[in-house]
Design an enzyme around this catalytic site. Structure first.
Site, short mmCIF file in Angstrom:
data_model
loop_
_atom_site.label_atom_id
_atom_site.label_comp_id
_atom_site.label_asym_id
_atom_site.label_seq_id
_atom_site.Cartn_x
_atom_site.Cartn_y
_atom_site.Cartn_z
CG LEU A 132 -43.43 -39.52 19.99
CD1 LEU A 132 -43.75 -38.26 21.68
CD2 LEU A 132 -41.86 -39.54 20.04
CB ALA A 135 -52.25 -47.59 20.72
CB SER A 136 -55.69 -50.43 19.21
OG SER A 136 -55.63 -50.34 20.72
CB ALA A 138 -55.01 -42.41 20.11
CD GLN A 139 -50.39 -42.34 13.73
OE1 GLN A 139 -50.50 -43.63 13.60
NE2 GLN A 139 -50.13 -41.33 12.93
CE LYS A 154 -53.88 -41.52 23.50
NZ LYS A 154 -54.60 -42.21 25.04
CG ASP A 302 -54.92 -50.05 29.30
OD1 ASP A 302 -54.41 -51.33 29.06
OD2 ASP A 302 -54.76 -49.05 27.57
#
Length: 523
Positions: A132, A135-136, A138-139, A154, A302
């Site tokens: 989906l 990111a730096s 995790a995915q 995640k 964040d």
């Protein structure tokens, strides 16, 4: 492992510097060449060409490096008020579109962490190989549990921790090398972010933080339960480890892709309907962050457009609670006082002094030799919380990269204020991108007054928002806990009335001081 890591870190560092130095250098060299007649382009053409080339170089380098460099690019992409459109547009891809880890490797991690090395069918009916978002750190993949619930999983990117820590070390070196040349001393900022990585790299910690954030946004500063202004996806009980987190599935459009999604639906964000949607998004974000700051002080740290989703019907969701911070009672009181003073600010010396005291008491320090440190400190508070068109005292500039920026005079800046600033900057940036007039200070002013009431009421024992009973808990409590002692309840009502009255007098006195100041020659 250590022998291979050092050359890799050195290689990443060289790639970073080999890109950033030419990008920064062109803004010095080419305007100088233009000034002596060696550049034939007009000033506007030259600026456009430099921005186009520089933004492309920066985007390609950050994408290829990944890691913590991407998080730095995510922050830059939200600063439409400071950076040119080519930079913010090109860096927006960093918010949710990084190269993914191979699905087979992700499946193996989930199997080891949640299924004891067995097949995913132990827990899952479906697992989508296409992520989906990436990111730096995790995915995230969509899946369906065996009981039919749709979830998001995640997964920590493998072998990412040493890379991220190496990146922060590189950025700390860069911050030391550029001290005095950038508007803020970023070295202590990167030191704090390095410490924050411990929480971001542990999804058990993130699961607990998501529950705390969800509780914080649904309680006001006086502890009253509210309808949550936005959705925070919650962890599925028993399905979290340090490397894998299973949570509620959020179906929507990330704010970073809202413009293109609106075009697909034939919606003009500049139209009346678009403005209504924009205000709904801003109201949800401003209220949620106001409740976080002034209720328990537990803040999602964040905020960027890749972490904000717009759902069907215009509801908003806030994801990724890996980076958080805690404001304690004294800090919440200082922020509340700063908000009220910023809202009443009219340039008088007394108002400048109020703002300056709040900033210094929070732990902000300045380089020595300031002609008027009070004006500098007050300007920092107005930069964080003031209206967008307010004039800073002492001739300080609102432009962050100006030589007269008050941020250039900071020698230390607490991480809590960095994260507060990120929330304020996010809302201002979203308002600018959507073309909506919006005042964070005016929205937070009533919450700040309630926070003063709550903080000053020392006789009443207040629990953090996440420990307060919800309406459903209250309905199932015993009669004693639901009704309490009548006399004690009456005393609490009287005490609250007195504190609210005191807060009202406090605000009124500040307005009187602001009106009196010009007549006293204190401007």
């Amino acid at each position: 492992m250590c022998r291979t890591f050092v050359p890799r870190r050195l290689s990443r560092s060289l790639r970073f510097y080999s890109t950033i130095l030419p990008v920064l250098g062109q803004y010095v060299v080419r305007p100088w060449l233009h000034s002596i007649g060696l550049e034939e382009k007009t000033g506007e053409e030259l600026a456009d060409e430099m921005d186009d080339w520089g933004s492309k170089q920066l985007q390609e380098t950050l994408l290829s490096l990944g890691g913590f460099y991407v998080k730095t690019g995510q922050v830059l992409s939200t600063r439409v008020d400071l950076f040119s459109k080519p930079y913010t547009d090109r860096l927006r891809v960093l918010q949710d579109s990084l190269p993914p880890v191979d699905a087979a490797e992700i499946r193996d991690i989930v199997s080891q962490e949640l299924c004891g090395g067995k097949g995913l069918s132990e827990l899952l009916r479906e697992f989508d190989d296409k992520p989906l978002g990436t990111a730096s750190i995790a995915q995230v993949h969509r899946a369906v549990l065996n009981d039919g619930r749709e979830v998001a999983i995640k997964v920590l990117r493998p072998n990412m921790e040493p890379v991220l820590r190496g990146d922060v070390a590189n950025l700390k070196v860069f911050a030391l090398a550029t001290r005095g040349r950038l508007p803020v001393d970023y070295y202590p900022v990167f030191c704090e972010l390095e410490r924050a990585l411990d929480g971001e790299l542990d999804f058990l910690n993130e699961a607990q933080s998501a529950m705390k954030v969800a509780a914080s946004i649904r309680h006001d500063p006086l502890g009253r339960e509210l309808d949550p202004p936005l959705v925070v996806p919650q962890p599925i009980p028993g399905m979290a480890t340090r490397k894998v987190l299973v949570m509620d599935f959020i179906k929507g459009t990330p704010l970073s892709r809202l413009e293109e999604r609106a075009k697909e639906l034939g919606i003009d964000l500049g139209s009346k309907a678009g403005k209504v949607l924009g205000r709904r998004i801003l109201e949800a974000l401003t209220t949620a962050y106001g409740n976080m700051i002034f209720s328990s002080g537990f803040i999602h740290g964040d905020p960027h457009p890749g972490n904000i989703f717009v759902l069907e019907g215009g509801r908003v969701a806030l994801i990724d609670c890996g980076q958080v911070c805690q404001l304690y009672r004294e800090q919440r009181l200082l922020v509340a006082e700063a908000i009220l003073a910023a809202a009443a600010y009219d340039g008088s010396r007394k108002m400048i002094q109020m703002l300056a005291d709040c900033v210094r008491n929070f732990g902000v320090t300045f380089f020595k030799g300031q002609e008027d440190e009070d004006a500098c400190a007050a300007s920092v508070a107005l930069y964080l919380f003031g209206e967008k068109d307010v004039e800073f005292p002492g001739g300080y500039s609102k432009e962050e990269f100006s030589d007269k920026s008050p941020l250039r005079q900071l020698s230390s800046f607490p991480m809590e204020l960095v994260l507060l600033g990120r929330a304020s900057v996010l809302v201002k940036g979203v308002a600018a991108r959507l073309g909506v007039e919006w005042s964070v200070a005016k929205k937070w002013e009533p919450l700040a007054r309630d926070a003063i009431v709550a903080v000053c009421d020392e006789d009443e024992c207040r629990l953090p928002a996440w420990a307060l009973p919800t309406a459903s808990h209250a309905a199932t409590s015993s009669e004693r806990l639901r009704l309490g002692d009548a006399a004690r309840g009456c005393a609490a009502l009287i005490r609250r009335w007195g504190m609210e009255k005191a807060a009202s007098v406090f605000a009124a006195r500040r307005r009187e001081l602001a009106k009196e100041a010009p007549g006293r020659g204190e401007k």
